[in-house]
Design an enzyme around this catalytic site. Structure first.
Site, short mmCIF file in Angstrom:
data_model
loop_
_atom_site.label_atom_id
_atom_site.label_comp_id
_atom_site.label_asym_id
_atom_site.label_seq_id
_atom_site.Cartn_x
_atom_site.Cartn_y
_atom_site.Cartn_z
N CYS A 177 0.92 -1.28 0.04
CA CYS A 177 -0.03 -0.13 0.04
C CYS A 177 0.92 1.35 0.01
O CYS A 177 0.42 2.28 -0.58
CB CYS A 177 -1.03 -0.03 1.14
SG CYS A 177 -1.86 -1.55 1.25
N HIS A 227 -3.98 6.34 4.35
CA HIS A 227 -4.48 5.04 3.56
C HIS A 227 -5.86 4.65 4.11
O HIS A 227 -6.15 4.59 5.05
CB HIS A 227 -3.41 4.06 3.74
CG HIS A 227 -3.60 2.78 3.10
ND1 HIS A 227 -3.89 2.66 1.70
CD2 HIS A 227 -3.76 1.56 3.78
CE1 HIS A 227 -4.19 1.41 1.52
NE2 HIS A 227 -3.88 0.51 2.76
N ASN A 265 -10.71 -0.49 0.05
CA ASN A 265 -9.21 -0.48 0.16
C ASN A 265 -8.80 -0.78 -1.28
O ASN A 265 -8.84 -1.95 -1.81
CB ASN A 265 -8.58 -1.46 1.25
CG ASN A 265 -7.15 -1.32 1.27
OD1 ASN A 265 -6.65 -0.59 0.35
ND2 ASN A 265 -6.43 -2.13 2.32
N1 ACO Z 1 -18.29 -11.25 7.46
C1 ACO Z 1 -18.71 -11.58 8.57
N2 ACO Z 1 -17.60 -12.13 9.69
C2 ACO Z 1 -16.29 -12.14 9.30
C3 ACO Z 1 -15.77 -11.64 8.03
C4 ACO Z 1 -17.04 -11.22 7.11
N3 ACO Z 1 -16.74 -10.38 6.01
N4 ACO Z 1 -14.78 -11.78 7.98
C5 ACO Z 1 -14.29 -12.11 9.09
N5 ACO Z 1 -15.31 -12.69 9.86
C6 ACO Z 1 -15.38 -13.37 11.10
C7 ACO Z 1 -14.03 -14.06 11.42
O1 ACO Z 1 -14.14 -15.52 10.64
C8 ACO Z 1 -14.09 -14.20 12.75
O2 ACO Z 1 -14.98 -15.32 13.11
P1 ACO Z 1 -14.35 -16.17 14.41
O3 ACO Z 1 -14.40 -15.40 15.86
O4 ACO Z 1 -15.91 -17.00 14.49
O5 ACO Z 1 -13.02 -16.82 13.93
C9 ACO Z 1 -14.66 -12.84 13.17
O6 ACO Z 1 -15.16 -12.46 12.08
C10 ACO Z 1 -13.44 -11.86 13.58
O7 ACO Z 1 -14.07 -10.75 14.26
P2 ACO Z 1 -13.29 -9.62 14.81
O8 ACO Z 1 -12.28 -10.09 15.67
O9 ACO Z 1 -14.43 -8.67 15.46
O10 ACO Z 1 -12.90 -8.90 13.65
P3 ACO Z 1 -11.82 -7.64 13.43
O11 ACO Z 1 -12.37 -6.70 14.51
O12 ACO Z 1 -10.58 -8.00 13.82
O13 ACO Z 1 -11.92 -7.13 11.96
C11 ACO Z 1 -10.92 -7.17 9.99
C12 ACO Z 1 -11.49 -7.93 11.10
C13 ACO Z 1 -11.91 -6.11 9.44
C14 ACO Z 1 -10.21 -7.86 8.87
C15 ACO Z 1 -9.70 -6.21 10.67
O14 ACO Z 1 -8.83 -6.85 11.34
C16 ACO Z 1 -8.81 -5.47 9.79
O15 ACO Z 1 -9.33 -4.51 8.76
N6 ACO Z 1 -7.47 -5.46 9.51
C17 ACO Z 1 -6.76 -4.84 8.87
C18 ACO Z 1 -6.75 -5.63 7.47
C19 ACO Z 1 -6.57 -4.78 6.10
O16 ACO Z 1 -6.88 -3.38 6.46
N7 ACO Z 1 -5.95 -5.41 5.19
C20 ACO Z 1 -5.76 -4.75 4.25
C21 ACO Z 1 -4.31 -4.65 3.35
S1 ACO Z 1 -3.21 -4.29 4.46
C22 ACO Z 1 -3.59 -2.68 4.41
O17 ACO Z 1 -4.09 -2.28 3.34
C23 ACO Z 1 -3.05 -1.76 5.63
#
Ligand code: ACO
Length: 325
Positions: free
Chosen positions: A112, A252, A282
């Site tokens: 990114c 970002h 994103n």
């Molecule tokens: N719909 C429903 N449930 C989901 C989804 C979805 N799309 N995706 C994941 N879940 C579930 C998981 O399976 C997990 O379930 P479990 O607890 O039964 O295993 C649960 O949701 C996880 O929930 P949370 O812990 O509340 O999720 P979190 O608050 O960590 O959010 C997320 C997850 C959105 C991925 C967050 O960690 C995030 O945005 N991280 C940064 C990732 C990112 O931005 N990556 C992009 C590339 S890097 C960059 O650009 C910086």
């Protein structure tokens, strides 16, 4: 001599994929995506369109806005992790599509922060006189590299391209300071595992969907907040400015909650923060130039404003630039 953003342009594919559309594809909900990420919809490129095509569309808009023709450009840098091909560089395809040649055209592939890495590199080329006018793009066709069966990742990304045109200037516009860095020991936490020389393409890698984005979301989240805040702080220190001096903050756009946590640490109010994640999601290397072009269109950035751009991504890597617009 300063460096000036002469004009900007953006291209977003027409096709909109909403959270409600995603509810029909994977086990997710509009409510989950909206509250966890801030994303409402994203754009998806048509099958016939590749990254260089979107850059070219955006470049034509930026050239027109700047009253320039392609021949006025003598350097092209494209930041992308979704190039048309491993080689030639996507920048070379853009050069061809613009009908110009015989000057440097290359890609930056880091994750990114590629667009801001590109800005720092472009600054060197302009200040040394290697180039006179550079077209710098950030562009992604993420829809080709996400696993559409994986709800953890497919809901997060979109396609699009943003372009800026930079040149040396004799007025007050300038890049005032920057900060960039990487920590390769954490590369495995955000990776497209197969397709390169470590794991060349095989039927097995395709069956196991190893050519798609693989991510440990919580780790990315944690490091993103830490490094975006630290990098922004260091750039402010380098510019001898404080957070109160910033007129516009362009972060970002990975997750609304990452942005909220970062501005709290850096000390920037939400009113000064540009948000495009709701409509574009994103678009890794493109989020900053897309946001710049959108903010200029909305009148949220004006000549003379102090603008802080701040990003984090794969590598892990991070970068910040402070400019007087
Ligand atoms: N719909 C429903 N449930 C989901 C989804 C979805 N799309 N995706 C994941 N879940 C579930 C998981 O399976 C997990 O379930 P479990 O607890 O039964 O295993 C649960 O949701 C996880 O929930 P949370 O812990 O509340 O999720 P979190 O608050 O960590 O959010 C997320 C997850 C959105 C991925 C967050 O960690 C995030 O945005 N991280 C940064 C990732 C990112 O931005 N990556 C992009 C590339 S890097 C960059 O650009 C910086």
């Amino acid at each position: 001599m300063g460096i000036k953003f002469i004009s900007t342009g953006r291209y977003l594919p027409d096709k909109i994929l909403t959270n409600f559309d995603l509810e029909k594809m994977v086990d997710t909900s509009d409510e989950w995506i909206r509250t966890r990420t801030g994303i409402i919809e994203r754009r998806i490129a048509e099958e016939s369109i590749a990254t260089s095509d979107m850059v070219t569309f955006a470049a034509k808009k930026a050239l027109k806005k700047g009253g320039l023709s392609p021949e006025d450009i003598d350097g092209i840098i494209v930041a992308t992790v979704t190039p048309d091909n491993f080689y030639p560089a996507t920048a070379c395809w853009v050069q061809k599509q613009l009908g110009i040649k015989e000057f440097p055209a290359f890609d930056i592939s880091i994750g990114c922060p590629g667009f801001l890495y590109g800005l720092i590199v472009a600054q060197g080329l302009l200040r040394t006189g290697e180039c006179k006018r550079i077209l710098l793009a950030g562009a992604e066709t993420m829809s080709r590299v996400v696993n559409w069966d994986d709800r953890n990742t497919c809901v997060l990304f979109g396609d699009g391209a943003g372009v800026v045109i930079l040149e040396n200037s004799n007025d007050d516009s300038d890049i005032l300071a920057s900060n960039w860095g990487a920590d390769g020991s954490l590369g495995h936490l955000l990776i497209q595992p197969a397709g390169g020389t470590r794991m060349p393409p095989t039927h097995e890698t395709i069956d196991k969907k190893l050519h798609s984005v693989s991510m440990q979301g919580f780790e990315v989240f944690k490091h993103a907040v830490r490094w975006m805040a630290k990098s922004a702080g260091q750039a402010l220190k380098n510019a001898k400015l404080t957070a109160q001096d910033i007129d516009v903050y362009v972060p970002h756009q990975a997750n609304m909650r990452i942005i909220e946590a970062t501005i709290e640490r850096v000390g920037i109010p939400m009113e000064k923060t540009i948000i495009t994640i709701d409509k574009y999601a994103n678009v890794p290397d493109a989020t900053i130039p897309l946001s710049l072009d959108w903010a200029l269109e909305q009148g949220k950035i004006k000549r003379g404003d102090i603008v802080l751009m701040n990003t984090f991504g794969g590598g892990f890597s991070w970068a910040s630039c402070i400019v007087r617009w």
